[in-house]
Scaffold this active site. Structure first.
Site, PDB file in Angstrom:
ATOM      1  N   ASP A   4     -51.004 -69.977 -19.060  1.00 11.93           N
ATOM      2  CA  ASP A   4     -50.359 -69.028 -19.990  1.00 11.93           C
ATOM      3  C   ASP A   4     -48.947 -68.655 -19.551  1.00 11.93           C
ATOM      4  OD1 ASP A   4     -52.698 -69.015 -21.365  1.00 11.93           O
ATOM      5  OD2 ASP A   4     -53.380 -67.057 -20.636  1.00 11.93           O
TER       6      ASP A   4
HETATM    7  P1  NDP Z   1     -54.409 -69.041 -16.907  1.00 12.28           P
HETATM    8  O1  NDP Z   1     -55.653 -68.266 -16.963  1.00 12.28           O
HETATM    9  O2  NDP Z   1     -53.523 -69.033 -18.101  1.00 12.28           O
HETATM   10  O3  NDP Z   1     -54.738 -70.576 -16.599  1.00 12.28           O
HETATM   11  C1  NDP Z   1     -55.385 -70.968 -15.450  1.00 12.28           C
HETATM   12  C2  NDP Z   1     -55.572 -72.470 -15.499  1.00 12.28           C
HETATM   13  O4  NDP Z   1     -56.096 -72.858 -14.234  1.00 12.28           O
HETATM   14  C3  NDP Z   1     -56.561 -72.912 -16.557  1.00 12.28           C
HETATM   15  O5  NDP Z   1     -55.897 -73.541 -17.619  1.00 12.28           O
HETATM   16  C4  NDP Z   1     -57.516 -73.857 -15.809  1.00 12.28           C
HETATM   17  O6  NDP Z   1     -57.536 -75.112 -16.478  1.00 12.28           O
HETATM   18  C5  NDP Z   1     -56.882 -74.008 -14.432  1.00 12.28           C
HETATM   19  N1  NDP Z   1     -57.871 -74.062 -13.353  1.00 12.28           N
HETATM   20  C6  NDP Z   1     -58.983 -73.308 -13.199  1.00 12.28           C
HETATM   21  N2  NDP Z   1     -59.635 -73.644 -12.092  1.00 12.28           N
HETATM   22  C7  NDP Z   1     -58.906 -74.627 -11.491  1.00 12.28           C
HETATM   23  C8  NDP Z   1     -59.067 -75.388 -10.322  1.00 12.28           C
HETATM   24  N3  NDP Z   1     -60.112 -75.218  -9.501  1.00 12.28           N
HETATM   25  N4  NDP Z   1     -58.134 -76.311 -10.014  1.00 12.28           N
HETATM   26  C9  NDP Z   1     -57.076 -76.501 -10.847  1.00 12.28           C
HETATM   27  N5  NDP Z   1     -56.875 -75.813 -11.977  1.00 12.28           N
HETATM   28  C10 NDP Z   1     -57.785 -74.881 -12.292  1.00 12.28           C
HETATM   29  O7  NDP Z   1     -53.639 -68.561 -15.595  1.00 12.28           O
HETATM   30  P2  NDP Z   1     -52.152 -68.039 -15.408  1.00 12.28           P
HETATM   31  O8  NDP Z   1     -52.089 -67.613 -13.987  1.00 12.28           O
HETATM   32  O9  NDP Z   1     -51.153 -69.016 -15.940  1.00 12.28           O
HETATM   33  O10 NDP Z   1     -52.047 -66.775 -16.353  1.00 12.28           O
HETATM   34  C11 NDP Z   1     -52.736 -65.571 -16.103  1.00 12.28           C
HETATM   35  C12 NDP Z   1     -53.343 -65.047 -17.371  1.00 12.28           C
HETATM   36  O11 NDP Z   1     -54.193 -63.946 -17.028  1.00 12.28           O
HETATM   37  C13 NDP Z   1     -52.295 -64.529 -18.351  1.00 12.28           C
HETATM   38  O12 NDP Z   1     -52.714 -64.737 -19.667  1.00 12.28           O
HETATM   39  C14 NDP Z   1     -52.284 -63.037 -18.048  1.00 12.28           C
HETATM   40  O13 NDP Z   1     -51.825 -62.277 -19.129  1.00 12.28           O
HETATM   41  C15 NDP Z   1     -53.767 -62.810 -17.768  1.00 12.28           C
HETATM   42  N6  NDP Z   1     -53.995 -61.612 -16.985  1.00 12.28           N
HETATM   43  C16 NDP Z   1     -53.395 -61.435 -15.779  1.00 12.28           C
HETATM   44  C17 NDP Z   1     -53.571 -60.256 -15.088  1.00 12.28           C
HETATM   45  C18 NDP Z   1     -52.843 -59.980 -13.821  1.00 12.28           C
HETATM   46  O14 NDP Z   1     -52.735 -58.808 -13.452  1.00 12.28           O
HETATM   47  N7  NDP Z   1     -52.384 -61.003 -13.116  1.00 12.28           N
HETATM   48  C19 NDP Z   1     -54.444 -59.219 -15.581  1.00 12.28           C
HETATM   49  C20 NDP Z   1     -55.043 -59.541 -16.835  1.00 12.28           C
HETATM   50  C21 NDP Z   1     -54.837 -60.687 -17.483  1.00 12.28           C
HETATM   51  P3  NDP Z   1     -58.768 -76.144 -16.257  1.00 12.28           P
HETATM   52  O15 NDP Z   1     -60.009 -75.375 -16.559  1.00 12.28           O
HETATM   53  O16 NDP Z   1     -58.488 -77.241 -17.208  1.00 12.28           O
HETATM   54  O17 NDP Z   1     -58.691 -76.580 -14.832  1.00 12.28           O
END
Ligand code: NDP
Length: 438
Positions: free
Chosen positions: A351
């Site tokens: 994201d």
């Molecule tokens: P995202 O949640 O957008 O994406 C994380 C990605 O990591 C997924 O697309 C997933 O794809 C991949 N992933 C998961 N596990 C693994 C793994 N073991 N190895 C490799 N890839 C992996 O994360 P971002 O950090 O980009 O964004 C954070 C989001 O959380 C934002 O939408 C934000 O608004 C929200 N948020 C953040 C908060 C904060 O305080 N930091 C609080 C509340 C919400 P795949 O499954 O294909 O591997």
């Protein structure tokens, strides 16, 4: 600091002269320590928001119960001011208890994460809150046992209705707000008990929780009012995980190809996200970065304020891996440099890199500031598949011609890339031999 504070509070309580029997206190302390200890040991870092929600629920329940005990012990001798503080404490304590449990349920997937909305919801909530306040006022003027139970029930129901219309994506902000309510309830308890430390600690918690909620709302570009009244939920459903990306072409790359490109890069920006936390890949990523630095490459880490699942999540992980502070750069500072960067290496971030936040007005993340990854000459993305991130929105970045997808667990892929780097960049002894999580 919190631990020291709690130890002092518990020790201070145990030397109170009014205690008539230590046995129930010790039993309660043992049960509490077992629950708290297990949560600390067994809940992973990625479950931090859930753990915090539970902690708030317990803290608020304690405040509500202390208020209830004080009311039944002292109700006829309370001054108007103390009675008002007590009502405030009980109202906030019990609504925070059920509200935090709802937030936990949504984050944990026990309850549907999408908002549960019904017509006239805000009016019902307002009516319920008004009824609770009127009951509290009546109790301040004339203490009545049964009416006090009505106040508790109204507060518990209000806590549920307050959180159900809010989407799972906004839960961490809501938890931070509930933290603030629990703090204010504690401060009110301080007035009831004549305890200045509680007033100070509660007010501090109340103010910092409230400010953090506002900061988080801003970083996610949510209007604070919309978070409170559940507007974000609608888009959560509309955007959903489309699954379309499964059919659209992407350029999948192998570790040796990635290693070759990284080896010839002058400037690399690493963009960590939630996936790095899940894979616990920070140590391996640091090894990879060190190898590139030895090769003469400039390596920096770009930090988005809401990458991961709690504020400062990426900073904590990178500090744990001993990444030098001067390599860690905040979004606002590093964004202008992406256009001159050879490789943007995205590690489980989604994201926070999604260009839809700038271009698609109907997207739930529209307006959220993002890392300008798409401006880099080459983009490498390490993730396991094509699943969307937290917001459920597809990421156009993966379909660009200059984007190479390295599919797999972040730690394993980083290990494979490191292994493929020529020996000049990876001294003997530092070469990864293990894939511990396989
Ligand atoms: P995202 O949640 O957008 O994406 C994380 C990605 O990591 C997924 O697309 C997933 O794809 C991949 N992933 C998961 N596990 C693994 C793994 N073991 N190895 C490799 N890839 C992996 O994360 P971002 O950090 O980009 O964004 C954070 C989001 O959380 C934002 O939408 C934000 O608004 C929200 N948020 C953040 C908060 C904060 O305080 N930091 C609080 C509340 C919400 P795949 O499954 O294909 O591997």
């Amino acid at each position: 600091m919190a631990t020291v504070g709690m130890v002092l509070a518990v020790a201070g309580t145990l030397i109170q002269r009014e205690i008539v029997d230590y046995r129930p206190i010790l039993i309660a302390a043992a049960i509490g320590a077992m629950i708290g200890g297990s949560m600390a040991i067994f809940m992973p870092m990625t479950k931090m928001p859930e753990r915090i929600a539970l902690s708030h629920a317990f803290g608020a329940l304690a405040a509500g119960l202390v208020g209830t005990a004080e009311y039944y012990a002292l109700s006829t001798s309370l001054s108007t001011f103390t009675a008002a503080a007590l009502m405030f404490e009980v109202l906030l304590g019990f609504l925070t208890f059920t509200g935090s449990l709802m937030a936990f349920g949504k984050l944990q997937g026990i309850l549907p994460s999408r908002p549960s909305v019904f017509p006239g919801q805000n009016m019902v909530n307002l009516a319920l809150f008004t009824a609770a306040v009127l009951t509290a006022v009546r109790l301040i003027l004339a203490p009545t046992s049964w009416l006090f139970l009505v106040l508790i029930s109204l507060s518990l129901v209000f806590g549920v209705l307050l959180v159900v219309p809010i989407g799972g994506a906004d839960m961490p902000t809501v938890i931070s707000l509930l933290n603030s309510y629990a703090g204010l309830s504690g401060a009110a308890m301080g007035f009831v008990l004549g305890n200045k430390a509680l007033i100070i600690a509660g007010a501090l918690d109340g103010a910092s929780g409230f400010l953090l909620s506002i900061i988080m709302s801003r970083a996610m570009n949510r209007s604070f009012r919309n978070v409170l009244f559940g507007a974000f939920g609608q888009v959560d459903v509309a955007a959903g995980a489309t699954g379309e990306s499964e059919q659209r072409p992407v350029h999948a790359a192998a570790p040796d190809e990635a290693a070759m490109l990284l080896e010839s890069a002058q400037d690399v920006i690493i963009v960590p996200g939630y996936g790095m936390a899940v894979a616990q890949a920070q140590h391996r990523i640091k090894e990879l970065a060190d190898a590139l630095v030895r090769n003469g490459t400039q390596v920096r880490y770009a930090i988005h304020p809401v990458a991961g699942r709690m504020p400062g999540h990426m900073n904590v992980l990178l500090a744990e891996a001993d990444v030098p502070y001067d390599q860690i750069v905040d979004m606002d500072e590093i964004n202008r440099d992406f256009a001159q960067t050879d490789v943007a290496l995205v590690i489980g971030a989604n994201d926070v890199t999604n260009p839809a936040a700038r271009t698609q007005t109907d997207s739930p993340i529209y307006g959220m500031p993002i890392l300008d990854v798409s401006a880099a000459r080459t983009i490498m993305v390490i993730k396991r598949g094509m699943s969307p991130g937290f917001s459920g929105v597809e990421n156009e970045l993966y379909h660009l011609d200059k984007t190479l997808m390295l599919f797999g667990d972040a730690k394993n892929v980083a290990t494979d890339v490191l292994r493929e780097l020529p020996r000049t960049t990876t001294p003997v002894g530092a070469r990864p031999t293990d894939r511990t999580d396989e």
